[in-house]
Enzyme design. Sequence first.
Site, mmCIF file in Angstrom:
data_model
loop_
_atom_site.group_PDB
_atom_site.id
_atom_site.type_symbol
_atom_site.label_atom_id
_atom_site.label_comp_id
_atom_site.label_asym_id
_atom_site.label_seq_id
_atom_site.Cartn_x
_atom_site.Cartn_y
_atom_site.Cartn_z
ATOM 1 N N GLU A 1 18.654 49.083 106.793
ATOM 2 C CA GLU A 1 19.624 50.093 106.374
ATOM 3 C C GLU A 1 20.646 49.587 105.355
ATOM 4 O O GLU A 1 21.561 50.325 104.991
ATOM 5 C CB GLU A 1 20.323 50.663 107.608
ATOM 6 C CG GLU A 1 19.371 51.449 108.496
ATOM 7 C CD GLU A 1 19.970 51.863 109.822
ATOM 8 O OE1 GLU A 1 19.430 52.800 110.438
ATOM 9 O OE2 GLU A 1 20.969 51.239 110.250
ATOM 10 N N LYS B 121 19.189 43.808 106.639
ATOM 11 C CA LYS B 121 19.977 44.074 107.845
ATOM 12 C C LYS B 121 19.217 43.764 109.124
ATOM 13 O O LYS B 121 19.770 43.232 110.083
ATOM 14 C CB LYS B 121 20.434 45.536 107.865
ATOM 15 C CG LYS B 121 21.258 45.899 109.102
ATOM 16 C CD LYS B 121 21.629 47.371 109.128
ATOM 17 C CE LYS B 121 22.398 47.718 110.405
ATOM 18 N NZ LYS B 121 22.718 49.156 110.486
ATOM 19 N N GLN B 122 17.920 44.116 109.156
ATOM 20 C CA GLN B 122 17.177 44.049 110.414
ATOM 21 C C GLN B 122 15.679 43.967 110.140
ATOM 22 O O GLN B 122 15.252 43.988 108.990
ATOM 23 C CB GLN B 122 17.483 45.290 111.249
ATOM 24 C CG GLN B 122 17.085 46.591 110.564
ATOM 25 C CD GLN B 122 17.933 47.762 110.996
ATOM 26 O OE1 GLN B 122 19.055 47.927 110.541
ATOM 27 N NE2 GLN B 122 17.394 48.573 111.887
#
Length: 388
Positions: A95, A163-164
């Site tokens: 994101e 982010k992830q």
Amino acid sequence: MDVFSQQGAKFPWESAATGREVCPEDIYGAQEIHITGDVLMAFEQYYYTTRDQKLFRTDGGWELVSAVAQYWCSRMVWSEEEQCYHIRGVMPPDEYHYQVDNSAYTNAVAQRSLNFAAGVARDFLIPVPEEWVERAKKVKVPFDAVRKYHPEYDGYSPGEPVKQADVVLLGFPLMHPMHPEVRRNDLVMYEPVTELSGPAMTWSMFAVGWLELKETQRAQGQLNKCFSNITEPFKIWVENSDGSGAVNFLTGMGGFLQAVLFGYTGFRITETNLRFDPAFPSDVNKLEVTGVSYLGSKLKFTITKEEMRIAVTKCPLHPPLEAVLEESGQRFPLHEGATSTRANSALILRQYGEKPILCLTHVVLVPGQSISFPTAAGCIQRAPSEGL
């Protein structure tokens, strides 16, 4: 893309009783559209493990599957320059980035949705729309042939912060086809640039990837990072390791459980079988998984580094599941309550009718029985009816 040009069914990013989008920030509902493919993959996994005809034939399942396929088709545009379909203006699972074109994960999950829809149509003897096949075949999934890894999206530069977990999700849960070298390169590329204090589910997905590659200690190092998202005194999971974000974070808990259930065991649900390929780090000695439901049967797996045992606790189907042991080539049934041990044998449990690669020993599993063998990769499927 003009929202009015979109067709079919799209799942909301956040929803309530109405089923409509209620996410307070519009960008997630509008751009993080991979959620639609994620939900359909859950339907796919359910269909493959149950073959629930009622849900998919009469209770709306097929209408849902076909509507999602229609949505993905309406979301794709043809690129004359690259001679493939693009999905533009999305937010990937990472994101930190938005309004990007051709998110590797988004496009791959769209491809999977279309392939699943076509497969269900064939099962039900429904004509498969040509556009489903065409778009699944020609949708772009970014790949760098020089570095042999998947860029997160068009224009991604190696080293950009993430982010992830994103591209690493191509390997699991998507099982997107790739060479082990590419799988490893994706893990190596994104591990150092992923936010260390990011969402709790991230490191469990890296752990699953390293377990696939049998780099078990590296996997355990990633899984251990998950514990920093658990807060005292009640062991509550939070979204971020600094304590911020969602509290009682179910996604983080789910990621951790998947690392154990799908990482240590190597379970993978496919169209034709349930695969397993165990891998343990040095400090894990034994794992028991009970109540594994597959095609109406229930199984118990007991796994150590040396031996694997599968017991049938419920088997209402006729025919039952079939076990096939490599090496001896002998086929035999197990009598109820009996236990069979075969030393120096690997196991494949497979669907009748598929050609085995090697000479095999077959074991028909019925309730109360178990088989054991040296820990190895294999799969589970249905056995043939008598006389076939």
